[in-house]
Design a protein around this motif. Sequence first.
Motif, PDB file in Angstrom:
ATOM      1  N   ASP A 160       8.273  -5.991 -13.056  1.00 11.53           N
ATOM      2  CA  ASP A 160       7.080  -6.061 -12.205  1.00 11.53           C
ATOM      3  C   ASP A 160       7.245  -5.549 -10.789  1.00 11.53           C
ATOM      4  OD1 ASP A 160       5.938  -7.433 -14.432  1.00 11.53           O
ATOM      5  OD2 ASP A 160       6.279  -9.511 -13.665  1.00 11.53           O
ATOM      6  N   ALA A 161       8.235  -5.820 -10.359  1.00 14.10           N
ATOM      7  CA  ALA A 161       8.612  -5.347  -8.784  1.00 14.10           C
ATOM      8  C   ALA A 161       8.691  -3.870  -8.956  1.00 14.10           C
ATOM      9  CB  ALA A 161       9.947  -5.795  -8.382  1.00 14.10           C
ATOM     10  N   GLY A 162       9.211  -3.249  -9.992  1.00 15.20           N
ATOM     11  CA  GLY A 162       9.256  -1.638 -10.305  1.00 15.20           C
ATOM     12  C   GLY A 162       8.192  -1.202 -10.291  1.00 15.20           C
ATOM     13  N   ILE A 163       7.195  -1.630 -10.943  1.00  9.31           N
ATOM     14  CA  ILE A 163       5.698  -1.127 -11.182  1.00  9.31           C
ATOM     15  C   ILE A 163       4.734  -1.166  -9.889  1.00  9.31           C
ATOM     16  CG2 ILE A 163       3.442  -1.628 -12.329  1.00  9.31           C
ATOM     17  CD1 ILE A 163       5.131  -2.593 -14.737  1.00  9.31           C
ATOM     18  N   GLN A 164       5.155  -2.383  -9.300  1.00  6.38           N
ATOM     19  CA  GLN A 164       4.385  -2.674  -7.680  1.00  6.38           C
ATOM     20  C   GLN A 164       5.111  -1.346  -6.949  1.00  6.38           C
ATOM     21  OE1 GLN A 164       4.999  -6.536  -6.028  1.00  6.38           O
ATOM     22  NE2 GLN A 164       3.857  -5.913  -4.388  1.00  6.38           N
ATOM     23  N   TYR A 165       6.496  -1.288  -7.065  1.00 10.39           N
ATOM     24  CA  TYR A 165       7.002  -0.112  -5.968  1.00 10.39           C
ATOM     25  C   TYR A 165       6.276   1.159  -6.329  1.00 10.39           C
ATOM     26  CZ  TYR A 165      10.436   3.236  -4.645  1.00 10.39           C
ATOM     27  OH  TYR A 165      10.856   4.304  -4.117  1.00 10.39           O
ATOM     28  N   ASP A 166       5.957   1.388  -7.581  1.00 14.29           N
ATOM     29  CA  ASP A 166       5.371   2.932  -7.916  1.00 14.29           C
ATOM     30  C   ASP A 166       4.056   2.768  -7.577  1.00 14.29           C
ATOM     31  OD1 ASP A 166       7.668   3.674  -9.336  1.00 14.29           O
ATOM     32  OD2 ASP A 166       7.083   2.783 -11.098  1.00 14.29           O
ATOM     33  N   GLU A 167       3.148   1.863  -7.498  1.00 12.01           N
ATOM     34  CA  GLU A 167       1.878   1.611  -7.163  1.00 12.01           C
ATOM     35  C   GLU A 167       1.683   1.821  -5.824  1.00 12.01           C
ATOM     36  OE1 GLU A 167       0.457  -1.737  -8.788  1.00 12.01           O
ATOM     37  OE2 GLU A 167       0.103  -1.149 -10.783  1.00 12.01           O
ATOM     38  N   GLU A 168       2.408   1.096  -4.937  1.00 13.93           N
ATOM     39  CA  GLU A 168       2.682   1.339  -3.544  1.00 13.93           C
ATOM     40  C   GLU A 168       3.029   2.692  -2.989  1.00 13.93           C
ATOM     41  OE1 GLU A 168       5.405  -1.637  -2.370  1.00 13.93           O
ATOM     42  OE2 GLU A 168       4.030  -3.170  -2.492  1.00 13.93           O
ATOM     43  N   LEU A 169       3.747   3.397  -3.621  1.00 17.32           N
ATOM     44  CA  LEU A 169       4.054   5.014  -3.285  1.00 17.32           C
ATOM     45  C   LEU A 169       2.755   5.695  -3.474  1.00 17.32           C
ATOM     46  CD1 LEU A 169       7.828   5.413  -4.339  1.00 17.32           C
ATOM     47  CD2 LEU A 169       6.966   5.400  -1.802  1.00 17.32           C
ATOM     48  N   GLU A 170       2.217   5.478  -4.785  1.00 14.59           N
ATOM     49  CA  GLU A 170       0.989   6.136  -5.180  1.00 14.59           C
ATOM     50  C   GLU A 170       0.003   5.898  -4.146  1.00 14.59           C
ATOM     51  OE1 GLU A 170      -1.628   6.851  -9.285  1.00 14.59           O
ATOM     52  OE2 GLU A 170      -0.073   5.373  -9.073  1.00 14.59           O
ATOM     53  N   LEU A 171      -0.189   4.795  -3.729  1.00 12.65           N
ATOM     54  CA  LEU A 171      -1.354   4.591  -2.630  1.00 12.65           C
ATOM     55  C   LEU A 171      -1.034   5.211  -1.402  1.00 12.65           C
ATOM     56  CD1 LEU A 171      -3.866   2.978  -1.779  1.00 12.65           C
ATOM     57  CD2 LEU A 171      -2.193   1.196  -0.819  1.00 12.65           C
ATOM     58  N   GLU A 172       0.460   5.480  -0.864  1.00 14.46           N
ATOM     59  CA  GLU A 172       0.531   6.240   0.284  1.00 14.46           C
ATOM     60  C   GLU A 172       0.508   7.663   0.062  1.00 14.46           C
ATOM     61  OE1 GLU A 172       4.761   5.298   1.027  1.00 14.46           O
ATOM     62  OE2 GLU A 172       4.459   3.124   1.574  1.00 14.46           O
ATOM     63  N   GLU A 173       0.583   8.198  -1.013  1.00 14.64           N
ATOM     64  CA  GLU A 173       0.503   9.541  -1.325  1.00 14.64           C
ATOM     65  C   GLU A 173      -1.059   9.990  -1.473  1.00 14.64           C
ATOM     66  OE1 GLU A 173       2.197  10.418  -5.166  1.00 14.64           O
ATOM     67  OE2 GLU A 173       4.432  10.215  -4.246  1.00 14.64           O
ATOM     68  N   SER A 174      -1.904   8.875  -2.061  1.00 16.04           N
ATOM     69  CA  SER A 174      -3.242   9.447  -2.097  1.00 16.04           C
ATOM     70  C   SER A 174      -3.769   9.382  -0.629  1.00 16.04           C
ATOM     71  CB  SER A 174      -4.061   8.084  -2.835  1.00 16.04           C
ATOM     72  OG  SER A 174      -3.814   7.056  -2.185  1.00 16.04           O
ATOM     73  N   GLU A 233      -5.383  12.211   1.259  1.00 15.89           N
ATOM     74  CA  GLU A 233      -7.171  12.271   1.815  1.00 15.89           C
ATOM     75  C   GLU A 233      -6.853  12.599   3.400  1.00 15.89           C
ATOM     76  OE1 GLU A 233      -8.691   8.316   1.793  1.00 15.89           O
ATOM     77  OE2 GLU A 233      -8.449   8.344  -0.596  1.00 15.89           O
ATOM     78  N   ILE A 234      -5.783  12.374   4.022  1.00 14.17           N
ATOM     79  CA  ILE A 234      -5.696  13.091   5.467  1.00 14.17           C
ATOM     80  C   ILE A 234      -5.539  14.461   5.267  1.00 14.17           C
ATOM     81  CG2 ILE A 234      -4.040  12.867   7.424  1.00 14.17           C
ATOM     82  CD1 ILE A 234      -3.425  10.114   6.752  1.00 14.17           C
ATOM     83  N   ALA A 235      -4.594  15.008   4.697  1.00 11.33           N
ATOM     84  CA  ALA A 235      -4.762  16.445   4.492  1.00 11.33           C
ATOM     85  C   ALA A 235      -5.887  17.306   4.108  1.00 11.33           C
ATOM     86  CB  ALA A 235      -3.451  16.898   3.428  1.00 11.33           C
ATOM     87  N   GLU A 236      -6.614  16.762   3.414  1.00  9.72           N
ATOM     88  CA  GLU A 236      -8.065  17.307   3.094  1.00  9.72           C
ATOM     89  C   GLU A 236      -9.029  17.281   4.184  1.00  9.72           C
ATOM     90  OE1 GLU A 236      -9.312  15.285  -0.344  1.00  9.72           O
ATOM     91  OE2 GLU A 236      -7.990  16.169  -1.916  1.00  9.72           O
ATOM     92  N   LEU A 237      -8.897  15.993   5.034  1.00 13.63           N
ATOM     93  CA  LEU A 237      -9.839  16.147   6.327  1.00 13.63           C
ATOM     94  C   LEU A 237      -9.332  17.039   7.287  1.00 13.63           C
ATOM     95  CD1 LEU A 237      -9.984  12.180   6.518  1.00 13.63           C
ATOM     96  CD2 LEU A 237     -11.910  13.939   5.853  1.00 13.63           C
ATOM     97  N   ILE A 238      -8.019  17.299   7.522  1.00 10.54           N
ATOM     98  CA  ILE A 238      -7.493  18.050   8.558  1.00 10.54           C
ATOM     99  C   ILE A 238      -7.929  19.622   8.054  1.00 10.54           C
ATOM    100  CG2 ILE A 238      -5.585  19.164   9.227  1.00 10.54           C
ATOM    101  CD1 ILE A 238      -4.034  16.442   9.120  1.00 10.54           C
ATOM    102  N   GLU A 239      -7.682  20.132   6.732  1.00  9.29           N
ATOM    103  CA  GLU A 239      -8.336  21.193   6.169  1.00  9.29           C
ATOM    104  C   GLU A 239      -9.702  21.621   6.508  1.00  9.29           C
ATOM    105  OE1 GLU A 239      -7.005  21.496   2.037  1.00  9.29           O
ATOM    106  OE2 GLU A 239      -4.800  21.612   2.453  1.00  9.29           O
ATOM    107  N   GLU A 240     -10.103  20.536   6.276  1.00  8.40           N
ATOM    108  CA  GLU A 240     -11.781  20.619   6.530  1.00  8.40           C
ATOM    109  C   GLU A 240     -11.948  21.190   8.005  1.00  8.40           C
ATOM    110  OE1 GLU A 240     -14.026  17.223   4.993  1.00  8.40           O
ATOM    111  OE2 GLU A 240     -13.479  17.636   3.013  1.00  8.40           O
ATOM    112  N   GLU A 241     -11.393  20.280   8.841  1.00 11.17           N
ATOM    113  CA  GLU A 241     -11.627  20.609  10.284  1.00 11.17           C
ATOM    114  C   GLU A 241     -11.139  22.148  10.679  1.00 11.17           C
ATOM    115  OE1 GLU A 241     -13.095  19.390  13.754  1.00 11.17           O
ATOM    116  OE2 GLU A 241     -13.141  18.274  11.817  1.00 11.17           O
TER     117      GLU A 241
END
Length: 234
Positions: free
Chosen positions: A181-195, A199-207
């Motif tokens: 369970d802790a391993g799956i949660q670790y993966d999900e938290e990293l995935e959230l950071e990546e997403s 999003e930040i990268a896309e906003l900067i590219e638009e600007e």
Amino acid sequence: MYVKYNMNQTSLPLELSSCIDSNHIVFSIYDFVDSLDEKHFEIFETQDGRPAYHPRPLIMSLLYAYSKGVFSGRKIEEMMEENLPMQWLVAQQVISYRTINRFRSSENCSRLLENIFIEFTIQLKLEKLISLENVFIDGTKIEADANKYTFVWKKATERFAERLKVSARQYYFEEIQPMVDAGIQYDEELELEESMLQEIAELIEEEVEKLTEDIEENPVKGPDHRKQTRRRLK
């Protein structure tokens, strides 16, 4: 003086199993899972979408990863890329951590994996490949009714299976499942950071694109603060 080596020399690929110690645990894992009746895996069959990975190599990869103390789906995927025994076990497939986590989080897999882990642990214990001294604290001693070259599985199973199953099940739920369970949660938290970073990268590219269009459509003589802003954003 050095041993000669040549990274550019053409060589024939070796069968991976020949590069693994004959006593390695992956062979025990393969033999055990391969011996399971196909009916155990019928619940995973589906006719929808693209062909799915067979559950056997997924189960094998999980058993091997857990035996090495690896519970993150990302790290299991990394083992498929870099770990020679794991590559042999999954036939050199690299399965994404998302697929691994979806598979082991499903109700069907959770129930099957629990039973398989327990049965495999019992087999390793009875064959004296592991001691589990910290798990089986009741002082159980196993003596097969056989000579040194054979092993009577049935008699040993009948005598000790229930006691071992209770201990193995307790170990699975108290030690293994929380780490999964802790391993799956670790993966999900990293995935959230990546997403979020995406999003930040896309906003900067638009600007940057907006600034570029403005600079081209409305040129000015002399220093242009818009160009400085664009450089910082890039």
